[in-house]
Structures are given as structure tokens and as C-alpha cells.
Design a protein around this motif. Structure first.
Motif, PDB file in Angstrom:
ATOM      1  N   THR A 152       0.773  -1.267   0.003  1.00  0.00           N
ATOM      2  CA  THR A 152      -0.012  -0.072   0.101  1.00  0.00           C
ATOM      3  C   THR A 152       0.927   1.337   0.154  1.00  0.00           C
ATOM      4  O   THR A 152       0.637   2.135  -0.907  1.00  0.00           O
ATOM      5  N   ARG A 156       1.253   4.132  -2.935  1.00  0.00           N
ATOM      6  CA  ARG A 156       0.860   5.682  -2.516  1.00  0.00           C
ATOM      7  C   ARG A 156       2.023   6.431  -2.688  1.00  0.00           C
ATOM      8  O   ARG A 156       1.993   7.800  -3.338  1.00  0.00           O
ATOM      9  N   THR A 162      -3.817   7.547  -5.218  1.00  0.00           N
ATOM     10  CA  THR A 162      -4.446   7.823  -3.673  1.00  0.00           C
ATOM     11  C   THR A 162      -4.935   6.672  -3.205  1.00  0.00           C
ATOM     12  O   THR A 162      -4.899   5.493  -3.999  1.00  0.00           O
ATOM     13  N   GLY A 163      -5.540   6.660  -2.088  1.00  0.00           N
ATOM     14  CA  GLY A 163      -5.917   5.636  -1.182  1.00  0.00           C
ATOM     15  C   GLY A 163      -7.268   5.085  -1.841  1.00  0.00           C
ATOM     16  O   GLY A 163      -7.268   3.746  -2.073  1.00  0.00           O
ATOM     17  N   ARG A 178      -7.031   2.337   4.198  1.00  0.00           N
ATOM     18  CA  ARG A 178      -6.765   3.244   4.839  1.00  0.00           C
ATOM     19  C   ARG A 178      -5.867   3.039   5.918  1.00  0.00           C
ATOM     20  O   ARG A 178      -4.902   3.748   6.601  1.00  0.00           O
ATOM     21  N   LEU A 181      -2.374   2.099   5.074  1.00  0.00           N
ATOM     22  CA  LEU A 181      -1.584   3.342   5.023  1.00  0.00           C
ATOM     23  C   LEU A 181      -1.099   4.154   6.402  1.00  0.00           C
ATOM     24  O   LEU A 181       0.065   4.374   6.527  1.00  0.00           O
ATOM     25  N   HIS A 182      -2.298   4.220   6.969  1.00  0.00           N
ATOM     26  CA  HIS A 182      -1.921   4.956   8.346  1.00  0.00           C
ATOM     27  C   HIS A 182      -0.891   4.317   9.310  1.00  0.00           C
ATOM     28  O   HIS A 182       0.114   4.844   9.565  1.00  0.00           O
TER      29      HIS A 182
ATOM     30  N   GLU B   3      -3.676  13.096   7.879  1.00  0.00           N
ATOM     31  CA  GLU B   3      -4.134  11.974   7.249  1.00  0.00           C
ATOM     32  C   GLU B   3      -4.988  12.202   5.887  1.00  0.00           C
ATOM     33  O   GLU B   3      -4.998  10.929   5.239  1.00  0.00           O
ATOM     34  N   ASP B   4      -5.618  13.208   5.945  1.00  0.00           N
ATOM     35  CA  ASP B   4      -6.375  13.442   4.550  1.00  0.00           C
ATOM     36  C   ASP B   4      -5.427  13.447   3.472  1.00  0.00           C
ATOM     37  O   ASP B   4      -5.672  12.795   2.371  1.00  0.00           O
ATOM     38  N   TRP B   7      -4.109   9.862   2.669  1.00  0.00           N
ATOM     39  CA  TRP B   7      -5.164   9.118   2.040  1.00  0.00           C
ATOM     40  C   TRP B   7      -5.679   9.608   0.503  1.00  0.00           C
ATOM     41  O   TRP B   7      -5.688   8.741  -0.161  1.00  0.00           O
ATOM     42  N   ASP B   8      -6.087  10.917   0.561  1.00  0.00           N
ATOM     43  CA  ASP B   8      -6.275  11.164  -0.978  1.00  0.00           C
ATOM     44  C   ASP B   8      -5.760  12.282  -1.519  1.00  0.00           C
ATOM     45  O   ASP B   8      -6.447  12.947  -2.364  1.00  0.00           O
TER      46      ASP B   8
END
Lengths: 198, 200
Positions: A152, A156, A162-163, A178, A181-182, B3-4, B7-8
């Protein structure tokens, strides 16, 4: 806008997941990738070229998370050739992304199996092209992470997806992408020495 | 950590993530100049789509075939009948053999032998009057009329047995044909369903 970004925007359909749900949709609501797959099945080779353009970054990222950088380009071609030969085995055209990702993961496993069976060369020899040292070091740090996170994170940070795009392409759920990724980013920050002390 | 953005890529860019993106972006996929060397045509693969309806139809067909075979090969309907018939046949055959060899068959109930003890007499009396074959070792003589009557009985018994076997065979054959018809109908139905709904 890069070619990859344009392709991913073309493919991404919010609120739709690949896999079993795609089969339940009527033929008129087929996703763009499913239409391309159907076209290839009818003998349209140009459509496979489009599929290659759309999915090559994902395959590249999946392989890069598992095999040395210098081997990845050849393996990407192998994966697409296998996919082209076995496309008739794909039951749901809408699940092409997840199916292709699985072929890529299996191909990476085959690479390591064959490498063990034959003479093992140092990784420096396998790297045909000299690459930025900083980039390869950062990549090695990612590849040292647990498997769930490294794929992942490569998609990214290396491929620039993107996610939601990662979830859409690989067939994983957005929630798991998600989380991966985190948590993966948190571990990577720790390895880079960037984790803030409480 | 934003985090945003992770994420995207929305919201404010996280400087650390941006820096990593720039560094690792050098390893990003670059489309090769040479086109992908594709083979002429994709391989046509044989699809076996598992269908529960098809599996059920196949199972029914197998059961019917097995049942038909069992009915066809079974010598008689029930075990009791079979035993009695076998005993009777054996009895008749024994009699015939005795007739041919000139020995006299027993007339009426067997007289107790001299060696028989009183306990044996009680045991014999308590036994049911079933057609049990008793080995006949003593030489006896038949009158001519009794011989002919015995032969007639034997012939009638053999003929009736043959007729019974023929009727059982015909019955089994009819059942087998019926089973095959049913199985064929079911397979046709399943085939039609599959043709109507190719997605299953």
C-alpha cells in the motif's frame, strides 16, 4: 495531469467496488476496465494496450514492494503476458484489477522461488540501472515493513496513487487500505527517525 | 501527520510525505518505448462452471442408473421368498436326482430313526412345518404313478420359476427405461436453464 493520473480518474467510480458486485450489474453498467476486458476477449488487441497503460503502475508497485528494482520492469511485462494468455479464465471482467494484482503477487513469489533454486546473486548486480541512492534506501525501509503495509505504501508514495484508487485497482476494501496506509506510514516514520516523541 | 493528504491528497500537504513522494517518485513506473510483445491470440480456456442444478441432475441420474442396475440384477423381490424358492427348488432337484438314481422319496412325515433319542423327538416336534431339505440317504423305490406325478410337479415348478424370472426382468427393464426418461428430462431442463441464464 500525468498519463497515470488521467487513467486512474477515468477508471475510478465512487461507491462501486470490484469483484462480486460487478457481476450483478447489468451489461450496460459495466465499468470502463470491464468494457476493455470484454473488447480484448473479442480480439481487440488495442484494448489490452489501454489496460496495460491503466494497470501497469499498480503491477509495478506490487512488484517493487517484493523484488529488486532492477528486475521489476521485466516482471511487469511477464505479468501482463500471463494476464493476456489467461484472460479467458477471468470470470468477471469487473474484477480484472484484483485478478491482475494476484498474478503480480504470484509472479513475485515465483521470482524468489527460482532465485533460491538457482545461484543467488547479490542485489547490486541485479540492478541494471543505477538509481538514486536516497530513493533505494527509502524503498528498502518500506520493504522492511510488514507485507500488509509495504504494498500500500509503495503504491501511494512511489506510484502516486491515492487511497481510493489503490482500493479500486487492487480489489482491497477502502477501509483496509486506509488502515494499512496510516499504520505503515507510522512505522516508516519511526524507521526514518521522524516519529514525534510524546 | 495529515491523514487526509495521506489518504487522497486532499487538504494541506504534509511536508514529510511530500518529501518521500518526491524521493520515491524517481522509482515510479515509466512506460517502455517498445510495445508489449503480445502473442497472436489469447488462449481459449475450457470453462467448467460448477452449477448446483447440474450437479443435482447428475446425482439423480447416477442414483437412477444405480437403482435400475440393482433392480435388474436382483434375482427376486424379497429375501424370504428367495429363501423359500431356493429351498423348494433344491428340494425338487434333490427329488429328481433321487428319481433318476432309482431311490424312493419319503412319503409322508419322516419316521424317526432308531438312533433318535427322546429329546430329539421333542425338538423335531417343536420345529415349524417348513420346507426343509432333509438328506435322503436310504435307498427307496417309487411306484410308476408317483414318479410321473413327481416329474410333472418338477416341470411345473421350473416353468413357473422361469416365468417369474422373465416377469421380474421385464419389470426391471421398464423401471430402468422410466428412470432414464426422467433423468433425460431433468438434464434437458437444466440445460435450458443454463442457456437462459449463462451467468450462473
Amino acid at each position: 495531469m500525468s498519463e497515470t493520473e488521467a487513467a486512474t480518474k477515468l477508471l475510478f467510480i465512487p461507491g462501486r467496488r470490484g469483484g462480486a458486485s460487478a457481476a450483478a450489474q447489468p451489461a450496460l453498467e459495466l465499468s470502463p476496465e470491464a468494457l476493455l476486458v470484454e473488447a480484448v476477449r473479442r480480439g481487440d488487441r488495442e484494448s489490452f494496450g489501454q489496460l496495460y497503460d491503466l494497470y501497469a503502475p499498480m503491477v509495478h508497485g506490487i512488484l517493487l514492494a517484493r523484488v529488486p528494482w532492477g528486475e521489476v520492469d521485466d516482471l511487469v511485462q511477464d505479468v501482463f503476458l500471463v494476464a493476456f494468455k489467461k484472460l479467458e479464465n477471468l470470470r468477471e471482467a469487473g474484477a480484472f484489477g484484483g485478478w491482475l494484482a494476484m498474478i503480480a503477487r504470484n509472479r513475485a513469489m515465483d521470482f524468489h522461488r527460482r532465485k533460491r533454486e538457482t545461484e543467488e546473486l547479490p542485489e547490486t548486480l541485479a540492478q541494471k540501472v543505477s538509481v538514486d541512492r536516497e530513493a533505494t534506501e527509502a524503498l528498502e525501509l518500506i520493504r522492511a515493513l510488514p507485507e500488509a503495509y509495504r504494498e500500500t505504501l509503495v503504491l501511494r508514495l512511489v506510484e502516486g496513487m491515492t487511497g481510493p484508487e489503490i482500493a479500486e485497482r487492487t480489489g482491497l476494501t477502502p477501509a483496509s487500505v486506509r488502515v494499512n496506509l496510516h499504520r505503515g506510514m507510522k512505522l516508516l516514520r519511526g524507521k526514518l527517525g521522524l516519529e514525534k516523541q510524546p | 501527520m495529515n491523514e487526509d493528504y495521506l489518504w487522497d491528497k486532499s487538504g494541506d500537504a504534509d511536508p514529510e510525505i511530500e518529501r518521500l513522494e518526491n524521493t520515491l517518485g524517481r522509482l515510479r513506473f515509466k512506460r517502455p518505448v517498445e510495445p508489449l510483445p503480445l502473442p497472436l491470440t489469447p488462449r481459449r480456456a475450457f470453462h467448467f462452471n460448477f452449477s448446483p442444478a447440474l450437479a443435482a441432475a447428475a446425482a439423480v441420474l447416477l442414483l437412477l442408473l444405480a437403482g435400475g442396475l440393482w433392480l435388474g440384477l436382483r434375482p427376486s423381490h424379497s429375501t424370504g421368498e428367495k429363501n423359500v424358492a431356493t429351498t423348494n427348488t433344491a428340494h425338487e432337484e434333490k427329488r429328481n436326482e433321487t428319481i433318476v438314481s432309482g431311490a424312493r422319496p419319503p412319503i409322508g412325515p419322516e419316521p424317526p430313526t432308531k438312533a433318535q433319542k427322546p429329546e430329539d423327538k421333542k425338538l423335531t416336534a417343536s420345529l415349524p412345518a417348513s420346507p426343509v431339505v432333509v438328506p435322503d440317504k436310504t435307498p427307496r423305490h417309487y411306484p410308476q404313478r408317483q414318479l410321473m406325478a413327481s416329474q410333472r410337479r418338477a416341470n411345473v415348478s421350473i416353468n413357473s420359476r422361469q416365468e417369474q424370472l422373465a416377469s421380474e426382468g421385464a419389470h426391471a427393464k421398464a423401471q430402468l427405461i422410466l428412470a432414464l426418461h426422467i433423468a433425460s428430462d431433468k438434464l434437458n431442463t437444466v440445460q435450458k436453464k443454463i442457456q437462459l441464464d449463462p451467468g450462473t
